[in-house]
Scaffold this motif. Structure first.
Motif, PDB file in Angstrom:
ATOM      1  N   LYS A 123      42.039  41.884  31.786  1.00 17.50           N
ATOM      2  CA  LYS A 123      42.534  42.951  31.964  1.00 17.50           C
ATOM      3  C   LYS A 123      43.258  44.270  31.474  1.00 17.50           C
ATOM      4  O   LYS A 123      42.560  45.070  31.621  1.00 17.50           O
ATOM      5  CB  LYS A 123      44.344  43.215  33.338  1.00 17.50           C
ATOM      6  CG  LYS A 123      43.266  41.788  34.484  1.00 17.50           C
ATOM      7  CD  LYS A 123      45.084  41.868  34.927  1.00 17.50           C
ATOM      8  CE  LYS A 123      44.511  40.199  37.026  1.00 17.50           C
ATOM      9  NZ  LYS A 123      45.563  40.535  37.603  1.00 17.50           N
TER      10      LYS A 123
ATOM     11  N   ILE B   6      39.751  45.642  29.766  1.00 19.41           N
ATOM     12  CA  ILE B   6      39.249  46.143  30.804  1.00 19.41           C
ATOM     13  C   ILE B   6      39.824  47.759  30.560  1.00 19.41           C
ATOM     14  O   ILE B   6      39.104  48.625  30.724  1.00 19.41           O
ATOM     15  CB  ILE B   6      39.059  45.747  32.375  1.00 19.41           C
ATOM     16  CG1 ILE B   6      38.064  44.236  32.241  1.00 19.41           C
ATOM     17  CG2 ILE B   6      38.679  46.422  33.865  1.00 19.41           C
ATOM     18  CD1 ILE B   6      38.378  43.645  33.307  1.00 19.41           C
TER      19      ILE B   6
ATOM     20  N   TYR C 284      46.292  47.453  36.228  1.00 21.40           N
ATOM     21  CA  TYR C 284      45.170  46.865  36.477  1.00 21.40           C
ATOM     22  C   TYR C 284      44.960  47.345  38.115  1.00 21.40           C
ATOM     23  O   TYR C 284      44.004  47.729  37.880  1.00 21.40           O
ATOM     24  CB  TYR C 284      44.958  45.486  36.046  1.00 21.40           C
ATOM     25  CG  TYR C 284      43.213  45.158  36.318  1.00 21.40           C
ATOM     26  CD1 TYR C 284      42.732  44.860  35.811  1.00 21.40           C
ATOM     27  CD2 TYR C 284      43.722  44.095  37.583  1.00 21.40           C
ATOM     28  CE1 TYR C 284      41.473  44.692  36.123  1.00 21.40           C
ATOM     29  CE2 TYR C 284      42.111  43.949  38.594  1.00 21.40           C
ATOM     30  CZ  TYR C 284      41.364  43.821  37.780  1.00 21.40           C
ATOM     31  OH  TYR C 284      39.843  42.838  37.628  1.00 21.40           O
TER      32      TYR C 284
ATOM     33  N   ILE D  52      42.329  49.491  38.821  1.00 24.98           N
ATOM     34  CA  ILE D  52      40.978  48.802  39.248  1.00 24.98           C
ATOM     35  C   ILE D  52      41.509  48.815  41.271  1.00 24.98           C
ATOM     36  O   ILE D  52      41.091  48.204  40.711  1.00 24.98           O
ATOM     37  CB  ILE D  52      40.059  47.908  38.284  1.00 24.98           C
ATOM     38  CG1 ILE D  52      40.942  48.454  36.870  1.00 24.98           C
ATOM     39  CG2 ILE D  52      39.754  46.971  39.332  1.00 24.98           C
ATOM     40  CD1 ILE D  52      40.017  48.274  36.651  1.00 24.98           C
TER      41      ILE D  52
ATOM     42  N   GLY E 166      36.380  45.297  42.749  1.00 24.75           N
ATOM     43  CA  GLY E 166      35.345  44.760  41.844  1.00 24.75           C
ATOM     44  C   GLY E 166      34.112  44.046  42.997  1.00 24.75           C
ATOM     45  O   GLY E 166      34.535  43.574  44.066  1.00 24.75           O
TER      46      GLY E 166
ATOM     47  N   LYS F 260      37.673  41.767  44.665  1.00 13.41           N
ATOM     48  CA  LYS F 260      38.162  41.887  43.790  1.00 13.41           C
ATOM     49  C   LYS F 260      37.969  40.690  42.674  1.00 13.41           C
ATOM     50  O   LYS F 260      37.836  40.383  40.963  1.00 13.41           O
ATOM     51  CB  LYS F 260      39.112  42.860  43.774  1.00 13.41           C
ATOM     52  CG  LYS F 260      39.708  43.280  41.889  1.00 13.41           C
ATOM     53  CD  LYS F 260      40.627  43.757  41.849  1.00 13.41           C
ATOM     54  CE  LYS F 260      40.942  45.115  42.626  1.00 13.41           C
ATOM     55  NZ  LYS F 260      42.762  45.385  42.490  1.00 13.41           N
TER      56      LYS F 260
ATOM     57  N   PHE G  33      36.295  39.607  38.956  1.00 16.47           N
ATOM     58  CA  PHE G  33      36.825  39.448  37.965  1.00 16.47           C
ATOM     59  C   PHE G  33      37.122  37.505  37.085  1.00 16.47           C
ATOM     60  O   PHE G  33      36.818  37.318  35.797  1.00 16.47           O
ATOM     61  CB  PHE G  33      38.785  39.497  38.018  1.00 16.47           C
ATOM     62  CG  PHE G  33      39.861  38.922  37.515  1.00 16.47           C
ATOM     63  CD1 PHE G  33      39.972  40.105  36.149  1.00 16.47           C
ATOM     64  CD2 PHE G  33      39.971  38.462  36.717  1.00 16.47           C
ATOM     65  CE1 PHE G  33      40.619  39.796  34.755  1.00 16.47           C
ATOM     66  CE2 PHE G  33      41.199  38.245  35.662  1.00 16.47           C
ATOM     67  CZ  PHE G  33      41.172  38.996  34.751  1.00 16.47           C
TER      68      PHE G  33
ATOM     69  N   TYR H  64      33.366  46.583  38.019  1.00 18.74           N
ATOM     70  CA  TYR H  64      34.536  47.023  38.299  1.00 18.74           C
ATOM     71  C   TYR H  64      34.287  48.469  38.818  1.00 18.74           C
ATOM     72  O   TYR H  64      33.870  49.101  37.142  1.00 18.74           O
ATOM     73  CB  TYR H  64      35.980  46.552  37.584  1.00 18.74           C
ATOM     74  CG  TYR H  64      35.611  45.399  36.214  1.00 18.74           C
ATOM     75  CD1 TYR H  64      36.835  44.185  37.159  1.00 18.74           C
ATOM     76  CD2 TYR H  64      35.139  44.257  35.391  1.00 18.74           C
ATOM     77  CE1 TYR H  64      36.206  43.166  37.092  1.00 18.74           C
ATOM     78  CE2 TYR H  64      35.178  43.244  34.995  1.00 18.74           C
ATOM     79  CZ  TYR H  64      35.697  42.779  36.240  1.00 18.74           C
ATOM     80  OH  TYR H  64      36.058  40.997  35.643  1.00 18.74           O
TER      81      TYR H  64
END
Length: 239
Positions: free
Chosen positions: A44, A47, A64, A68, A71, A85, A89, A109
Motif C-alpha cells: 500500500k 502504491i 490508502y 485509492i 481497484g 478493490k 490488490f 488501481y
C-alpha cells in the motif's frame, strides 16, 4: 507409574514432542499473519508513493482507503473482469506476467488526488541482478505520467540501485506514453546524448545501463498490457 522405566520415558518424550510441535505451529501461524500484514502494508505504501503521498509516520491503511477509490481487474482486450478493490490488490503480478498475454488478469488501481482521477499500473521486470518492480500513476487522460515508484531486489548500490532515487523517478513526471497519433509507445530510458525516435525519454542512470534498460522494458511490457483499456475503455466514477 515407574518414572524410571523405558515406557515412561517414551511416553514423556512423545508428549513433549507433541506439545513443542503445537507451540511452534501456533507461533509460526502468528508470525505468518504478521508477516502477511506487513507485506500488504508495504505494498500500500508503494502504491501511494507513486502518487507522491508521504506515508512516513502516518496510518498507511487509512491513507490508502482515502486515496485509492477503486481497484479493477482487466484483460488484454480492455475488458473489466472485476471491480473489487480487494481482488485487484491480491493479484500476484509476477504470476500473471508468466502467463500468455491473452490469459492474464491484471490489476489497476484508480485513485483520486485533489479531485482528479489517477490510474495506477503495477510494474515488474528484470534488472542486472534480479527483479525490479514499481508503480506508475497516470493522469485522467490515461497518457500523462503523474508519478512513479521503482524498487529492486539486488541492484548495485550507487549504480542500478539509484532507480529508487527521486532524481531518476521525477524525470518521468509529465511524460507521455502515447505519441501524437495516440499510439502506445511507452517511454525510453536513454544514455546521455542519445535520442529516442518517436517517443519521449528520460536519462538513464550513469553506470547503470542494464538496470536502466530493464526499467525501459518493464514500462513497455507492463503498460502495454493495458493498451486497450487505456485507449478504449471507460468506467464509472471512482466512488
Amino acid at each position: 507409574m515407574n518414572t524410571n522405566s523405558n515406557g515412561y520415558t517414551l511416553v514423556y518424550a512423545t508428549i513433549m514432542v507433541v506439545v513443542v510441535a503445537l507451540l511452534l505451529a501456533f507461533v509460526s501461524s502468528g508470525l505468518k499473519e504478521t508477516q502477511n500484514a506487513n507485506v500488504k502494508l508495504d505494498k500500500k505504501k508503494q502504491i501511494l508513493s507513486s502518487l507522491d503521498v508521504n506515508t512516513e509516520g502516518q496510518d498507511a491503511d487509512a491513507l490508502y482507503d482515502q486515496y485509492i477509490k477503486k481497484g479493477i481487474v482487466v484483460n488484454s482486450k480492455g475488458e473489466i473482469l472485476s471491480e473489487t478493490k480487494e481482488e485487484a490488490f491480491d493479484i500476484n503480478v509476477k504470476k500473471e506476467l508468466s502467463k500468455k498475454l491473452e490469459e492474464r488478469h491484471i490489476p489497476l488501481y484508480i485513485a483520486e488526488v485533489d479531485g482528479k482521477t489517477k490510474y495506477i499500473i503495477p510494474l515488474r521486470g528484470t534488472g542486472l541482478w534480479g527483479p525490479i518492480w514499481g508503480y506508475l500513476a497516470l493522469d485522467d487522460d490515461k497518457n500523462t505520467v503523474f508519478g512513479t515508484y521503482f524498487s529492486h531486489e539486488a541492484e548495485t548500490p550507487g549504480l542500478g540501485a539509484n532507480i529508487t532515487d527521486a532524481p531518476f523517478q521525477k524525470q518521468f513526471i509529465g511524460k507521455h506514453i502515447l505519441n501524437d497519433k495516440d499510439e502506445f509507445v511507452s517511454i525510453a530510458v536513454m544514455k546521455a546524448g542519445k535520442i529516442a525516435t518517436n517517443r519521449e525519454q528520460v536519462d538513464a542512470i550513469s553506470g547503470g545501463t542494464i538496470t536502466s534498460k530493464g526499467v525501459e522494458d518493464m514500462l513497455s511490457n507492463c503498460i502495454g498490457q493495458y493498451e486497450e483499456f487505456l485507449q478504449h475503455t471507460t468506467i464509472g466514477g471512482t466512488n
